[in-house]
Design a protein around this motif. Structure first.
Motif, mmCIF file in Angstrom:
data_model
loop_
_atom_site.group_PDB
_atom_site.id
_atom_site.type_symbol
_atom_site.label_atom_id
_atom_site.label_comp_id
_atom_site.label_asym_id
_atom_site.label_seq_id
_atom_site.Cartn_x
_atom_site.Cartn_y
_atom_site.Cartn_z
ATOM 1 N N GLY A 251 0.698 -1.144 0.045
ATOM 2 C CA GLY A 251 0.206 -0.041 0.114
ATOM 3 C C GLY A 251 0.682 1.419 -0.002
ATOM 4 N N VAL A 252 0.124 2.214 -0.130
ATOM 5 C CA VAL A 252 0.783 3.629 -0.018
ATOM 6 C C VAL A 252 1.148 4.356 1.338
ATOM 7 N N PHE A 253 0.805 3.614 2.378
ATOM 8 C CA PHE A 253 1.085 4.140 3.592
ATOM 9 C C PHE A 253 2.424 3.119 4.157
ATOM 10 N N PRO A 254 3.058 4.029 4.896
ATOM 11 C CA PRO A 254 4.344 3.180 5.534
ATOM 12 C C PRO A 254 3.750 2.137 6.270
ATOM 13 N N PHE A 255 4.800 1.019 6.252
ATOM 14 C CA PHE A 255 4.159 -0.442 6.769
ATOM 15 C C PHE A 255 4.036 -0.044 8.230
ATOM 16 N N LYS A 256 4.847 0.535 8.805
ATOM 17 C CA LYS A 256 4.777 1.009 10.517
ATOM 18 C C LYS A 256 3.648 1.647 10.849
ATOM 19 N N GLN A 257 3.469 2.731 10.005
ATOM 20 C CA GLN A 257 2.161 3.570 10.317
ATOM 21 C C GLN A 257 0.819 2.923 10.127
ATOM 22 N N TYR A 258 0.827 2.023 9.156
ATOM 23 C CA TYR A 258 -0.330 1.162 8.731
ATOM 24 C C TYR A 258 -0.619 0.098 10.018
ATOM 25 N N MET A 259 0.280 -0.488 10.378
ATOM 26 C CA MET A 259 0.517 -1.724 11.304
ATOM 27 C C MET A 259 -0.093 -1.089 12.551
ATOM 28 N N LEU A 260 0.293 0.218 12.964
ATOM 29 C CA LEU A 260 0.193 0.717 14.127
ATOM 30 C C LEU A 260 -1.014 1.519 14.390
ATOM 31 N N ASP A 261 -1.550 2.295 13.295
ATOM 32 C CA ASP A 261 -2.584 3.326 13.296
ATOM 33 C C ASP A 261 -3.891 2.626 12.666
ATOM 34 N N ILE A 262 -3.917 2.010 11.611
ATOM 35 C CA ILE A 262 -4.907 1.606 10.727
ATOM 36 C C ILE A 262 -5.069 0.098 11.010
ATOM 37 N N ALA A 263 -4.240 -0.765 10.947
ATOM 38 C CA ALA A 263 -4.420 -2.326 11.100
ATOM 39 C C ALA A 263 -5.396 -2.607 12.256
ATOM 40 N N PRO A 264 -4.933 -1.982 13.518
ATOM 41 C CA PRO A 264 -5.659 -2.328 14.744
ATOM 42 C C PRO A 264 -7.179 -2.307 14.677
ATOM 43 N N VAL A 265 -7.449 -1.215 13.775
ATOM 44 C CA VAL A 265 -8.909 -0.975 13.439
ATOM 45 C C VAL A 265 -9.508 -1.540 12.538
ATOM 46 N N VAL A 266 -9.130 -1.822 11.354
ATOM 47 C CA VAL A 266 -9.656 -2.625 10.228
ATOM 48 C C VAL A 266 -9.490 -4.044 10.419
ATOM 49 N N PHE A 267 -8.702 -4.615 10.860
ATOM 50 C CA PHE A 267 -8.544 -5.931 11.053
ATOM 51 C C PHE A 267 -9.265 -6.517 11.726
ATOM 52 N N PRO A 268 -9.670 -6.162 13.010
ATOM 53 C CA PRO A 268 -10.914 -7.092 13.873
ATOM 54 C C PRO A 268 -12.198 -6.887 13.212
ATOM 55 N N LEU A 269 -12.422 -5.486 12.590
ATOM 56 C CA LEU A 269 -13.656 -5.144 11.828
ATOM 57 C C LEU A 269 -13.797 -6.200 10.755
ATOM 58 N N GLY A 270 -12.679 -6.355 9.915
ATOM 59 C CA GLY A 270 -12.656 -7.299 8.694
ATOM 60 C C GLY A 270 -12.915 -8.718 9.359
ATOM 61 N N VAL A 271 -12.291 -9.098 10.357
ATOM 62 C CA VAL A 271 -12.626 -10.498 10.501
ATOM 63 C C VAL A 271 -14.056 -10.976 11.101
ATOM 64 N N LEU A 272 -14.486 -9.656 12.046
ATOM 65 C CA LEU A 272 -15.801 -10.057 12.506
ATOM 66 C C LEU A 272 -16.972 -9.952 11.420
ATOM 67 N N LEU A 273 -16.649 -8.855 10.646
ATOM 68 C CA LEU A 273 -17.772 -8.597 9.380
ATOM 69 C C LEU A 273 -17.764 -9.653 8.441
ATOM 70 N N SER A 274 -16.616 -10.124 7.985
ATOM 71 C CA SER A 274 -16.314 -11.549 7.036
ATOM 72 C C SER A 274 -17.064 -12.519 7.589
ATOM 73 N N ALA A 275 -16.692 -12.587 9.041
ATOM 74 C CA ALA A 275 -17.463 -14.107 9.626
ATOM 75 C C ALA A 275 -18.992 -13.879 9.651
ATOM 76 N N LEU A 276 -19.162 -12.633 9.905
ATOM 77 C CA LEU A 276 -20.903 -12.353 10.068
ATOM 78 C C LEU A 276 -21.411 -12.678 8.621
ATOM 79 N N PHE A 277 -20.919 -12.084 7.551
ATOM 80 C CA PHE A 277 -21.283 -12.232 6.277
ATOM 81 C C PHE A 277 -21.175 -13.715 5.844
ATOM 82 N N ALA A 278 -20.246 -14.489 6.342
ATOM 83 C CA ALA A 278 -20.175 -15.903 5.923
ATOM 84 C C ALA A 278 -21.445 -16.475 6.477
ATOM 85 N N LEU A 279 -21.789 -16.163 7.753
ATOM 86 C CA LEU A 279 -22.737 -16.966 8.281
ATOM 87 C C LEU A 279 -24.008 -16.623 7.633
ATOM 88 N N ILE A 280 -24.381 -15.368 7.327
ATOM 89 C CA ILE A 280 -25.463 -14.959 6.444
ATOM 90 C C ILE A 280 -25.725 -15.800 5.152
#
Length: 475
Positions: A156-185
């Motif tokens: 991606g266009v973001f620096p790796f450290k910045q993405y892992m520390l600032d963005i990934a902690p938010v989008v990763f659990p949301l992605g796991v949760l919502l993809s699992a929810l959609f899979a169930l639906i």
């Protein structure tokens, strides 16, 4: 609008697309070929990824965060060919270029292509793994989300450290949760679809089986009619043939009787002896022909039953007179007893009634070497409490008896209770079969009480009154 709201919107759009796909499949694609369905589903997966990007969260003008990897994740479960999953991944990656060709778009293309390869590998693993479905689903969702996060961090266009520390902690659990929810639906959608398909398959199978059963029923009915016709032809042939045989046989019997009664003309004249042998053999043959004639008449439905008053006292005297000589010759005690309180007459067919009694008594004398034979006429109710009033003719002997497991067999035509019976005592096994059928035609039935070696008692039940509507009661 933050990541959470955007992801929820993505999830809502994916659910809407899944519902729309279900409706299209049910009312449109269900009537198309399998190839058209397959191609349409691949296009729908790619379109779902494009819709996620369309309503994704734009962190910058050229950076979009969304759930585009979820359709690819679902493809790993849906398709059986890994190449198809790779096509879906590349297709969603190319769809990213429709929002502008730039560094972020190319990173998205590379990411989805790599995810397509990963999901193709997971597809192979899913089909080969022996783990439970829930465990396999959890592993697949985690692997895809982890690799997606790492790919975005590296490509991606973001620096790796910045993405892992600032963005990934938010989008990763949301992605796991919502993809699992959609899979169930989506799984619920799939279960409903499979259920409908199974119901349709079951209905089609039942319809096919019903048609086959109908065809089989028609064939069986045709075969039954053919067998019935063949049986009727056989019975008519036997009846006609038996009748034709009796005429010349009676002539032979008359001539044999004349030779027997003429006496010897000299000491060496054996003609009367030969005549006696011919006469006795002819009588046996005539009896066999008469039995076959009666049996064929019964099978062909041509046996006629008349109704007349029968005086019980005279019937007993006639029967006793017929078998008294045989009893004396075999040195057996023969008793005919009539209970008090019986009516003077009953209404039945005298000839057929006497025929049944002759058959039962002839068997009793045949199979009794010592002791006695007894005929009792009494009023009695059957053991199975059949309604009505009955006269029973009980023929009891002290002969060889019949094993209990052979009681039903001996009433079948040409059957004996033991293969040695016919060799020792002779006979064809027609007498009891004819007696049973005649008893039913007279509105009655025959019961047997016997044990091997302890003699036998045949109970011939005849209705006391003539009920023309009464059907014969089977043995």
């Amino acid at each position: 609008m933050g990541f959470r709201d955007m992801f929820l919107m993505n999830l809502g759009m994916l659910i809407s697309v899944a519902y729309l796909a279900n409706v299209l499949y049910k009312y449109l694609f269900n009537f198309t070929s399998g190839k058209v369905k397959y191609i349409s589903s691949v296009i729908l997966m790619i379109l779902s990824g494009w819709i996620c990007m369309k309503f994704g969260f734009r962190l910058r003008d050229n950076v979009i965060f969304d759930l585009r990897f979820v359709p690819l994740l679902i493809s790993a479960y849906v398709y059986s060919q890994p190449l198809t999953i790779l096509i879906v991944g590349v297709g969603i990656g190319l769809a990213r270029l429709t929002f502008g060709i730039n560094e972020a778009a190319m990173a998205g293309l590379y990411n989805l292509t790599l995810l397509g390869i990963v999901c193709a590998g997971l597809n192979i693993w899913l089909r080969r793994s022996q783990l439970r479905l829930l465990m396999k689903s959890c592993i697949t969702i985690l692997v895809v989300n982890i690799i997606n996060t790492i790919n975005i961090g590296i490509l991606g266009v973001f620096p790796f450290k910045q993405y892992m520390l600032d963005i990934a902690p938010v989008v990763f659990p949301l992605g796991v949760l919502l993809s699992a929810l959609f899979a169930l639906i989506l799984r619920d959608f799939q279960l409903e679809k499979n259920l409908n398909m199974e119901l349709k398959y079951t209905n089609d199978l039942l319809k096919k089986q019903k048609e086959e059963l109908q065809k089989t029923k028609i064939k069986l009915e045709e075969r039954a009619n053919q067998l019935l016709l063949a049986s009727q032809y056989k019975s008519e042939f036997l009846a006609n043939m038996s009748h034709e045989l009796r005429t010349p046989l009676n002539s032979i019997l008359n001539l044999a009787q004349i030779i027997e009664e003429s006496g010897p003309k000299s000491a060496d004249d054996d003609n009367p002896v030969y005549g006696s042998i011919i006469y006795r053999s002819g009588q046996d043959l005539l009896q066999l022909i008469n039995d076959i004639l009666d049996l064929s008449k019964i099978e062909a439905g041509r046996m006629e039953i008349s109704r007349e008053e029968i005086i019980l006292g005279e019937l007993a005297e006639v029967v006793e007179m017929q078998f008294r000589h045989l009893a004396e010759r075999k040195e057996l005690e023969f008793e005919v007893r009539q209970d008090e309180g019986l009516p003077d007459t009953i209404v039945s067919d005298s000839m057929r009634l006497q025929q049944v009694l002759r058959n039962l008594l002839a068997n009793a004398f045949k199979f009794t070497e010592d002791g006695k034979v007894k005929l009792e006429i009494r009023r009695e109710k059957p053991e199975d409490h059949i309604p009505g009033e009955w006269i029973v003719f009980a023929v009891t002997d002290t002969g060889i008896g019949i094993a209990e497991d052979k009681h039903a067999l001996i009433f079948e035509a040409f059957q004996q209770s033991d293969s040695s019976i016919s060799r020792t005592y002779g006979g064809t096994g027609l007498g009891l079969s004819i007696s049973r059928d005649l008893a039913e035609l007279l509105g009655g039935f025959i019961r047997l009480q016997s044990k091997k070696g302890l003699g036998s008692t045949f109970l011939f039940f005849v209705p006391l009154y003539n009920h023309t509507e009464k059907e014969g009661i089977s043995q």
